[in-house]
Design a protein around this motif. Structure first.
Motif, PDB file in Angstrom:
ATOM      1  N   TYR A  25      59.191  65.976  90.661  1.00 38.25           N
ATOM      2  CA  TYR A  25      59.289  64.784  90.267  1.00 38.25           C
ATOM      3  C   TYR A  25      60.447  63.837  90.969  1.00 38.25           C
ATOM      4  CZ  TYR A  25      60.843  60.820  86.936  1.00 38.25           C
ATOM      5  OH  TYR A  25      60.815  59.501  86.680  1.00 38.25           O
TER       6      TYR A  25
ATOM      7  N   SER B 206      61.762  59.812  90.858  1.00 34.78           N
ATOM      8  CA  SER B 206      61.888  58.617  90.001  1.00 34.78           C
ATOM      9  C   SER B 206      61.527  57.520  90.813  1.00 34.78           C
ATOM     10  CB  SER B 206      62.833  58.459  89.244  1.00 34.78           C
ATOM     11  OG  SER B 206      63.989  58.397  89.885  1.00 34.78           O
TER      12      SER B 206
ATOM     13  N   LEU C 280      57.989  57.182  91.979  1.00 35.16           N
ATOM     14  CA  LEU C 280      57.440  56.593  90.851  1.00 35.16           C
ATOM     15  C   LEU C 280      57.400  55.171  90.965  1.00 35.16           C
ATOM     16  CD1 LEU C 280      55.465  57.037  88.336  1.00 35.16           C
ATOM     17  CD2 LEU C 280      57.575  57.472  87.094  1.00 35.16           C
ATOM     18  N   SER C 281      58.598  54.710  90.798  1.00 31.43           N
ATOM     19  CA  SER C 281      59.032  53.068  90.871  1.00 31.43           C
ATOM     20  C   SER C 281      58.062  52.399  91.956  1.00 31.43           C
ATOM     21  CB  SER C 281      60.339  52.894  91.165  1.00 31.43           C
ATOM     22  OG  SER C 281      60.561  51.685  91.064  1.00 31.43           O
TER      23      SER C 281
ATOM     24  N   ILE D  65      55.471  53.562  93.785  1.00 31.40           N
ATOM     25  CA  ILE D  65      54.082  53.558  93.584  1.00 31.40           C
ATOM     26  C   ILE D  65      53.576  52.739  92.603  1.00 31.40           C
ATOM     27  CG2 ILE D  65      52.073  55.102  92.753  1.00 31.40           C
ATOM     28  CD1 ILE D  65      53.298  57.480  94.428  1.00 31.40           C
ATOM     29  N   ASN D  66      54.494  52.348  91.317  1.00 28.63           N
ATOM     30  CA  ASN D  66      53.878  51.641  90.295  1.00 28.63           C
ATOM     31  C   ASN D  66      54.051  50.134  90.758  1.00 28.63           C
ATOM     32  OD1 ASN D  66      53.299  52.982  87.958  1.00 28.63           O
ATOM     33  ND2 ASN D  66      55.404  53.435  87.678  1.00 28.63           N
ATOM     34  N   LYS D  67      55.069  50.134  91.914  1.00 33.46           N
ATOM     35  CA  LYS D  67      55.115  48.419  92.339  1.00 33.46           C
ATOM     36  C   LYS D  67      54.157  47.929  93.631  1.00 33.46           C
ATOM     37  CE  LYS D  67      59.304  47.133  92.448  1.00 33.46           C
ATOM     38  NZ  LYS D  67      60.786  46.970  92.397  1.00 33.46           N
TER      39      LYS D  67
ATOM     40  N   ARG E  88      53.062  62.998  95.957  1.00 33.24           N
ATOM     41  CA  ARG E  88      52.389  61.604  95.893  1.00 33.24           C
ATOM     42  C   ARG E  88      51.440  61.696  94.905  1.00 33.24           C
ATOM     43  NH1 ARG E  88      50.950  60.749 101.647  1.00 33.24           N
ATOM     44  NH2 ARG E  88      52.485  62.741 102.078  1.00 33.24           N
TER      45      ARG E  88
ATOM     46  N   THR F 205      52.467  62.142  91.393  1.00 31.84           N
ATOM     47  CA  THR F 205      52.878  60.855  90.991  1.00 31.84           C
ATOM     48  C   THR F 205      52.100  59.820  90.569  1.00 31.84           C
ATOM     49  OG1 THR F 205      55.105  61.192  92.176  1.00 31.84           O
ATOM     50  CG2 THR F 205      54.971  59.134  91.458  1.00 31.84           C
ATOM     51  N   ALA F 206      51.130  59.759  91.385  1.00 36.07           N
ATOM     52  CA  ALA F 206      49.970  58.778  91.128  1.00 36.07           C
ATOM     53  C   ALA F 206      49.358  58.973  89.758  1.00 36.07           C
ATOM     54  CB  ALA F 206      49.068  58.676  92.477  1.00 36.07           C
TER      55      ALA F 206
ATOM     56  N   GLN G 109      50.576  60.427  87.214  1.00 38.23           N
ATOM     57  CA  GLN G 109      51.499  60.069  86.177  1.00 38.23           C
ATOM     58  C   GLN G 109      51.711  58.629  86.100  1.00 38.23           C
ATOM     59  OE1 GLN G 109      55.670  61.179  87.449  1.00 38.23           O
ATOM     60  NE2 GLN G 109      56.522  60.634  85.311  1.00 38.23           N
ATOM     61  N   ALA G 110      51.590  57.805  87.434  1.00 39.75           N
ATOM     62  CA  ALA G 110      51.394  56.415  87.303  1.00 39.75           C
ATOM     63  C   ALA G 110      49.922  55.811  86.644  1.00 39.75           C
ATOM     64  CB  ALA G 110      51.749  55.660  88.614  1.00 39.75           C
TER      65      ALA G 110
END
Length: 299
Positions: A23, A25, A28-29, A31-33, A56, A59-60, A62-63
């Motif tokens: 994990y 964070s 994640l931030s 990729i979200n952006k 990656r 996390t993808a 998760q996003a």
């Protein structure tokens, strides 16, 4: 480069995954952006297997992504692992990740020479004992891995933790996680816990819970290991308080009160300051405090 449905990737096949923890964070931030900039590398099987970019990929997911940019390669299992290792070296690997590298190389049948060559690239001593220790780290429980990576613990302290059983490690980690500690404190506390275990035949963890800080934990353990030494330290502290020493004077005793002498230290920038300090020591001597401290060094 292709865009691959994540459903076509076997995320449970982690034979090339060396990253720890998974994990992130910050990732994640990011990729979200702005999405995924660097494509993942996939082994040309069906379903696909991640060679690099496992973090990656997870996390993808998760996003909420359903597709991911990928490069598909057709290489041997060994070459895929070497690719994963070399691709990650540039970011710097923690102890757990280095353990994963060595453990997976052994599992895939790499020769000891090949493993030693990789260890040099990982800034490790190419020695059989190091191989054994790192593979042991790779096989440890997740709470252990999380603790040593979060605290940034050196290999020496990792080895000390491995002396204890998994149940004892879990208790130790719970206690050390609940208080602020430095690496030096962790080393001292682990040394004391080992001595307590040897001396008492076990560790009463209930008596160590809810301690307010590392100093108090260290004090409790020292009392269990050597109650006489702790009583001498407490008496020395009491006498020094009575002496009301100024910052330019100190009286020191060896850590085990065994040498039979004390050190009296004076800091002075001028002759007058030196005279004042000597006069203060003379007053302490006349009051019998120096004699009391000397008596402590004789047991």
């Amino acid at each position: 480069m292709k865009t691959i449905d994540i459903d076509h990737i076997n995320i449970n096949d982690r034979r090339f995954c060396i990253s720890y923890p998974m994990y992130d964070s910050t990732l994640l931030s990011s990729i979200n952006k702005i999405g995924i900039i660097q494509p993942v590398i996939l082994l040309n099987t069906m379903p696909y297997v991640v060679i690099t970019g496992f973090k990656r990929t997870l996390t993808a997911i998760q996003a909420g992504f359903t597709k991911i940019p990928s490069v598909i390669v057709d290489v041997s299992e060994k070459d895929a692992l070497l690719y994963a290792i070399h691709d990650n070296i540039k970011r710097g690997l923690n102890i757990v990740e280095k353990g994963h590298c060595i453990e997976r190389m052994l599992h895939m049948g790499f020769s000891l020479t090949e493993i030693h060559e990789t260890m040099i690239l990982l800034s490790l001593d190419p020695h059989e004992k190091i191989v054994e220790r790192l593979t042991a780290v790779a096989d440890m429980e997740d709470t252990f891995k999380a603790f040593i990576t979060t605290k940034g613990i050196a290999m020496k302290q990792v080895e000390m933790l491995m002396y204890f059983s998994s149940e004892e490690r879990s208790e130790i980690i719970d206690i050390l996680t609940s208080i602020h500690t430095t690496e030096s404190f962790i080393r001292e506390i682990l040394e004391l816990l080992n001595l307590v275990k040897i001396k008492k035949g076990g560790i009463d963890f209930d008596s160590l819970k809810n301690v307010p800080d590392a100093q108090e934990l260290k004090k409790i353990l020292k009392k269990l290991v050597n109650p006489i030494l702790v009583s001498l330290e407490e008496e020395l502290k009491r006498i020094k308080l009575l002496c009301a020493l100024s910052p330019d004077i100190d009286i020191k005793v060896d850590p085990f009160f065994e040498k039979g002498y004390i050190d009296m230290l004076i800091r002075a920038k001028t002759e007058d300051k030196a005279k004042d300090a000597i006069e203060k020591l003379r007053n302490i001597l006349n009051k019998g405090y120096i004699r009391s401290i000397l008596e402590l060094t004789r047991g």
